[in-house]
Design an enzyme around this catalytic site. Structure first.
Site, short mmCIF file in Angstrom:
data_model
loop_
_atom_site.label_atom_id
_atom_site.label_comp_id
_atom_site.label_asym_id
_atom_site.label_seq_id
_atom_site.Cartn_x
_atom_site.Cartn_y
_atom_site.Cartn_z
N HIS A 196 69.44 55.90 80.18
CA HIS A 196 69.46 54.74 79.29
C HIS A 196 68.00 54.41 78.96
O HIS A 196 67.08 54.95 79.56
CB HIS A 196 70.12 53.53 79.97
CG HIS A 196 69.37 53.08 81.18
ND1 HIS A 196 69.60 53.61 82.43
CD2 HIS A 196 68.37 52.19 81.33
CE1 HIS A 196 68.75 53.06 83.30
NE2 HIS A 196 67.99 52.19 82.65
N HIS A 227 60.97 54.08 76.71
CA HIS A 227 61.15 55.43 77.23
C HIS A 227 62.49 55.53 77.95
O HIS A 227 63.07 54.52 78.31
CB HIS A 227 60.01 55.81 78.19
CG HIS A 227 60.00 55.00 79.44
ND1 HIS A 227 59.45 53.73 79.49
CD2 HIS A 227 60.50 55.24 80.68
CE1 HIS A 227 59.61 53.24 80.72
NE2 HIS A 227 60.24 54.13 81.46
#
Length: 189
Positions: free
Chosen positions: A37, A121
């Site tokens: 995620h 990220h």
């Protein structure tokens, strides 16, 4: 109390490509597909009674959905002694804007957040004490493209410890304004 954070979910085709980055590196704990995620904002331990107030603060955000491409691999720390390996996203500005609005609205509710600048990220691997070099992984995937997808919502996730690492459960979904004229095909990329 629940350990909560906001995130963007990653579609299965993109996850498949990201899982191919995994390589045998000393000390690397590679994430499972269910763990991939993009963290938007970490709340920490929160009383469940606060959930309606959190939900109310995040209704009707003034942000439209956007296209996001998952591209490139890097690491935090030096490649010889990394803290983690991550995949980047572009463009970053809409993700940073979403992070900023979440931080602002939840800051008004008394939440406190880390001071480090936000860098969007997707964590691919974490390292504890023993850290092998990821220079080869970075060289092989630095310019890799893992796919693109339309971001139409973000989620509030609860993190619990499981036998093979953290398990994430969706607590609530928050839609973004739908102002993009995209076809259903954009979900399949």
């Amino acid at each position: 109390m629940a350990r909560l954070f906001f995130a963007l979910e990653i579609p299965a085709p993109v996850k498949k490509g990201l899982l191919n980055v995994a390589a045998p590196v000393a000390g690397a704990k590679w994430q499972h597909a269910s763990q991939l995620h993009l963290t938007l904002l970490f709340l920490g331990n929160v009383d469940r009674e606060s959930l309606p107030e959190i939900s109310s603060a995040l209704k009707e955000l003034p942000l439209a959905g956007f296209e996001l491409e998952v591209r490139g691999v890097g690491c935090f720390g030096r490649p010889e002694t990394p803290r983690n390996v991550w995949a980047g996203v572009c463009p970053e500005p809409p993700v940073v804007a979403l992070h900023g609005i979440l931080k602002e609205r939840l800051g008004h509710l008394g939440f406190h957040f880390e001071k480090r600048p936000f860098r969007p990220h997707i964590t691919l691997a974490r390292f504890r004490k023993q850290r092998g070099s990821v220079a080869g992984v970075l060289a092989a995937h630095r310019e890799g493209c893992f796919g693109a997808f339309l971001v139409e919502e973000f989620v509030l996730l609860e993190s619990t410890q499981g036998g093979s690492g953290s398990v994430y459960t969706v607590v609530e979904r928050f839609p973004l304004a739908n102002s993009l004229d995209e076809t259903a095909d954009s979900h399949q990329r």
